[in-house]
Motif scaffolding. Structure first.
Motif, PDB file in Angstrom:
ATOM      1  N   TRP A   1      -5.027   3.271  -1.472  1.00 33.34           N
ATOM      2  CA  TRP A   1      -5.112   2.129  -2.570  1.00 33.34           C
ATOM      3  C   TRP A   1      -3.904   1.467  -2.469  1.00 33.34           C
ATOM      4  O   TRP A   1      -2.888   1.734  -1.901  1.00 33.34           O
ATOM      5  CB  TRP A   1      -5.218   2.708  -3.946  1.00 33.34           C
ATOM      6  CG  TRP A   1      -4.309   3.968  -4.309  1.00 33.34           C
ATOM      7  CD1 TRP A   1      -4.321   5.221  -4.169  1.00 33.34           C
ATOM      8  CD2 TRP A   1      -2.826   3.618  -4.842  1.00 33.34           C
ATOM      9  NE1 TRP A   1      -3.102   6.061  -4.320  1.00 33.34           N
ATOM     10  CE2 TRP A   1      -2.169   4.927  -4.821  1.00 33.34           C
ATOM     11  CE3 TRP A   1      -2.176   2.380  -5.316  1.00 33.34           C
ATOM     12  CZ2 TRP A   1      -1.030   4.882  -5.410  1.00 33.34           C
ATOM     13  CZ3 TRP A   1      -0.860   2.446  -6.003  1.00 33.34           C
ATOM     14  CH2 TRP A   1      -0.286   3.746  -6.052  1.00 33.34           C
TER      15      TRP A   1
ATOM     16  N   PHE B   1     -10.845   7.520  10.877  1.00 28.24           N
ATOM     17  CA  PHE B   1     -10.630   7.170   9.385  1.00 28.24           C
ATOM     18  C   PHE B   1     -10.066   8.355   8.782  1.00 28.24           C
ATOM     19  O   PHE B   1     -10.937   8.796   7.776  1.00 28.24           O
ATOM     20  CB  PHE B   1     -11.924   6.674   8.983  1.00 28.24           C
ATOM     21  CG  PHE B   1     -12.850   5.670   9.635  1.00 28.24           C
ATOM     22  CD1 PHE B   1     -12.632   4.471   9.319  1.00 28.24           C
ATOM     23  CD2 PHE B   1     -13.604   5.905  10.654  1.00 28.24           C
ATOM     24  CE1 PHE B   1     -13.305   3.373   9.811  1.00 28.24           C
ATOM     25  CE2 PHE B   1     -14.183   4.902  11.576  1.00 28.24           C
ATOM     26  CZ  PHE B   1     -14.236   3.487  11.000  1.00 28.24           C
TER      27      PHE B   1
ATOM     28  N   LEU C   1     -14.168  -3.840   5.501  1.00 22.84           N
ATOM     29  CA  LEU C   1     -14.303  -2.575   6.146  1.00 22.84           C
ATOM     30  C   LEU C   1     -15.570  -2.549   6.841  1.00 22.84           C
ATOM     31  O   LEU C   1     -16.172  -2.154   8.107  1.00 22.84           O
ATOM     32  CB  LEU C   1     -14.106  -1.398   4.926  1.00 22.84           C
ATOM     33  CG  LEU C   1     -14.181  -0.160   5.776  1.00 22.84           C
ATOM     34  CD1 LEU C   1     -13.102   0.208   6.889  1.00 22.84           C
ATOM     35  CD2 LEU C   1     -14.077   0.942   4.776  1.00 22.84           C
TER      36      LEU C   1
ATOM     37  N   TYR D   1      -8.858  -2.342   4.138  1.00 29.11           N
ATOM     38  CA  TYR D   1      -8.139  -1.266   4.643  1.00 29.11           C
ATOM     39  C   TYR D   1      -6.909  -1.667   4.725  1.00 29.11           C
ATOM     40  O   TYR D   1      -6.450  -2.585   4.571  1.00 29.11           O
ATOM     41  CB  TYR D   1      -8.591  -1.060   6.244  1.00 29.11           C
ATOM     42  CG  TYR D   1      -8.754  -2.189   6.942  1.00 29.11           C
ATOM     43  CD1 TYR D   1      -7.322  -2.573   7.507  1.00 29.11           C
ATOM     44  CD2 TYR D   1      -9.894  -2.862   7.645  1.00 29.11           C
ATOM     45  CE1 TYR D   1      -7.357  -3.684   8.701  1.00 29.11           C
ATOM     46  CE2 TYR D   1      -9.698  -4.083   8.391  1.00 29.11           C
ATOM     47  CZ  TYR D   1      -8.541  -4.294   8.810  1.00 29.11           C
ATOM     48  OH  TYR D   1      -8.389  -5.394   9.973  1.00 29.11           O
TER      49      TYR D   1
ATOM     50  N   THR E   1      -8.545   7.830   2.942  1.00 27.20           N
ATOM     51  CA  THR E   1      -8.596   6.551   1.925  1.00 27.20           C
ATOM     52  C   THR E   1      -7.437   6.298   1.209  1.00 27.20           C
ATOM     53  O   THR E   1      -6.871   7.321   0.712  1.00 27.20           O
ATOM     54  CB  THR E   1      -9.901   6.828   0.982  1.00 27.20           C
ATOM     55  OG1 THR E   1     -11.157   7.047   1.945  1.00 27.20           O
ATOM     56  CG2 THR E   1      -9.983   5.315   0.202  1.00 27.20           C
TER      57      THR E   1
ATOM     58  N   LEU F   1      -7.263   3.288   8.095  1.00 22.13           N
ATOM     59  CA  LEU F   1      -7.287   3.902   6.625  1.00 22.13           C
ATOM     60  C   LEU F   1      -7.912   2.753   5.750  1.00 22.13           C
ATOM     61  O   LEU F   1      -7.518   1.894   5.340  1.00 22.13           O
ATOM     62  CB  LEU F   1      -5.666   3.954   6.272  1.00 22.13           C
ATOM     63  CG  LEU F   1      -4.886   4.994   7.102  1.00 22.13           C
ATOM     64  CD1 LEU F   1      -3.398   4.921   6.492  1.00 22.13           C
ATOM     65  CD2 LEU F   1      -5.510   6.285   6.984  1.00 22.13           C
ATOM     66  N   PRO F   2      -9.368   3.348   5.415  1.00 23.92           N
ATOM     67  CA  PRO F   2      -9.903   2.534   4.426  1.00 23.92           C
ATOM     68  C   PRO F   2      -9.356   2.367   3.061  1.00 23.92           C
ATOM     69  O   PRO F   2      -8.650   3.372   2.668  1.00 23.92           O
ATOM     70  CB  PRO F   2     -11.439   3.282   4.468  1.00 23.92           C
ATOM     71  CG  PRO F   2     -11.212   3.925   5.488  1.00 23.92           C
ATOM     72  CD  PRO F   2      -9.966   4.570   5.866  1.00 23.92           C
ATOM     73  N   ALA F   3      -9.430   1.157   2.442  1.00 26.67           N
ATOM     74  CA  ALA F   3      -8.791   1.064   1.152  1.00 26.67           C
ATOM     75  C   ALA F   3     -10.036   1.287   0.081  1.00 26.67           C
ATOM     76  O   ALA F   3     -11.310   1.154   0.261  1.00 26.67           O
ATOM     77  CB  ALA F   3      -8.406  -0.252   0.962  1.00 26.67           C
ATOM     78  N   GLU F   4      -9.843   1.779  -1.093  1.00 27.40           N
ATOM     79  CA  GLU F   4     -10.703   1.740  -2.126  1.00 27.40           C
ATOM     80  C   GLU F   4     -11.357   0.442  -2.328  1.00 27.40           C
ATOM     81  O   GLU F   4     -12.489   0.729  -3.107  1.00 27.40           O
ATOM     82  CB  GLU F   4     -10.014   2.232  -3.451  1.00 27.40           C
ATOM     83  CG  GLU F   4      -9.602   3.913  -3.292  1.00 27.40           C
ATOM     84  CD  GLU F   4      -8.587   4.339  -4.466  1.00 27.40           C
ATOM     85  OE1 GLU F   4      -8.369   5.410  -4.552  1.00 27.40           O
ATOM     86  OE2 GLU F   4      -8.466   3.596  -5.549  1.00 27.40           O
TER      87      GLU F   4
ATOM     88  N   CYS G   1       0.737  -1.098  -0.208  1.00 28.79           N
ATOM     89  CA  CYS G   1       0.118  -0.085   0.148  1.00 28.79           C
ATOM     90  C   CYS G   1       0.673   1.156   0.142  1.00 28.79           C
ATOM     91  O   CYS G   1       0.975   2.030   0.950  1.00 28.79           O
ATOM     92  CB  CYS G   1      -1.073  -0.073   1.109  1.00 28.79           C
ATOM     93  SG  CYS G   1      -2.262   1.127   0.841  1.00 28.79           S
TER      94      CYS G   1
END
Length: 211
Positions: free
Chosen positions: A192, A187, A171, A147, A190, A140-143, A117
């Motif tokens: 990727w 949070f 998530l 996460y 976001t 940290l949310p991921a697309e 990441c």
């Protein structure tokens, strides 16, 4: 099982999970684009980038690189020499078990990331640590619906047990369990990750940007 509602002011530690870059066993979804060796080399590049970012954010004594597949791989030993990070073998079990074990390896608040990441920058790592000073959990949310980072003040088993790892539901399910436990969470951004061929192309563009 939920954690106690507790905030500590101890320094935050950071844990990086990484496989050894073995052809055919690392970044397999990049193999159609890069081949077995190319995918392994891509993985090694991402591991180096992640550890460098971790050590730009925190003192090396607060960073642990958790190894898998081949614990004494030259990549890992070279990173330990270069940065002074601690090398520790990952435990057996699914991703949740391995993350939970890493997070609870040291007293006080801690955060864990993978090695794929690159959008998690040093400044973002420091922001997450600051958020964890006032929240019980930081994510940290991921697309893709998962996460890229999770940090906890103390052991919170429910966030890691029986989760649909690798799916777009991670998530959402994590948010549900946070609510059920009454835990405060931040949070901050976001992010990727690099998993598919199109993600690799995105990374190539990202790394060309001036720092």
């Amino acid at each position: 099982m939920c954690a106690k509602r507790f905030i500590t002011r101890l320094p935050v530690t950071l844990h990086v999970l990484a496989k050894a870059p073995l052809p055919g066993q690392a970044k397999t979804r990049l193999m159609p684009l890069l081949g077995q060796q190319g995918a392994a080399d891509a993985h090694a590049e991402l591991v180096r980038f992640s550890v460098a970012n971790a050590c730009r954010a925190f003192a090396p004594k607060r960073v642990t690189l958790w190894t898998a597949l081949e614990h004494q791989h030259p990549l890992f030993t070279a990173l330990a020499r270069q940065y002074g990070v601690t090398l520790t073998p990952q435990v057996s079990g699914d991703l949740g078990a391995r993350m939970r074990h890493a997070l609870n390896a040291d007293p006080g608040p801690s955060m864990v990331i993978g090695s794929d990441c690159p959008s998690i920058t040093p400044s973002l790592l420091r922001l997450c640590a600051a958020q964890l000073a006032d929240h019980q959990v930081v994510i940290l949310p991921a697309e893709d619906g998962g996460y890229g980072l999770i940090g906890t003040q103390e052991d919170t088993p429910s966030l890691f047990h029986d989760m649909p790892w690798g799916s777009e539901r991670v998530l959402a399910k994590t948010r549900d369990r946070l609510a059920a436990c009454g835990l405060t969470a931040a949070f901050p951004a976001t992010v990727w990750d690099v998993d598919r061929p199109e993600d690799w192309q995105r990374w190539l563009q990202f790394r060309r940007k001036p720092t």
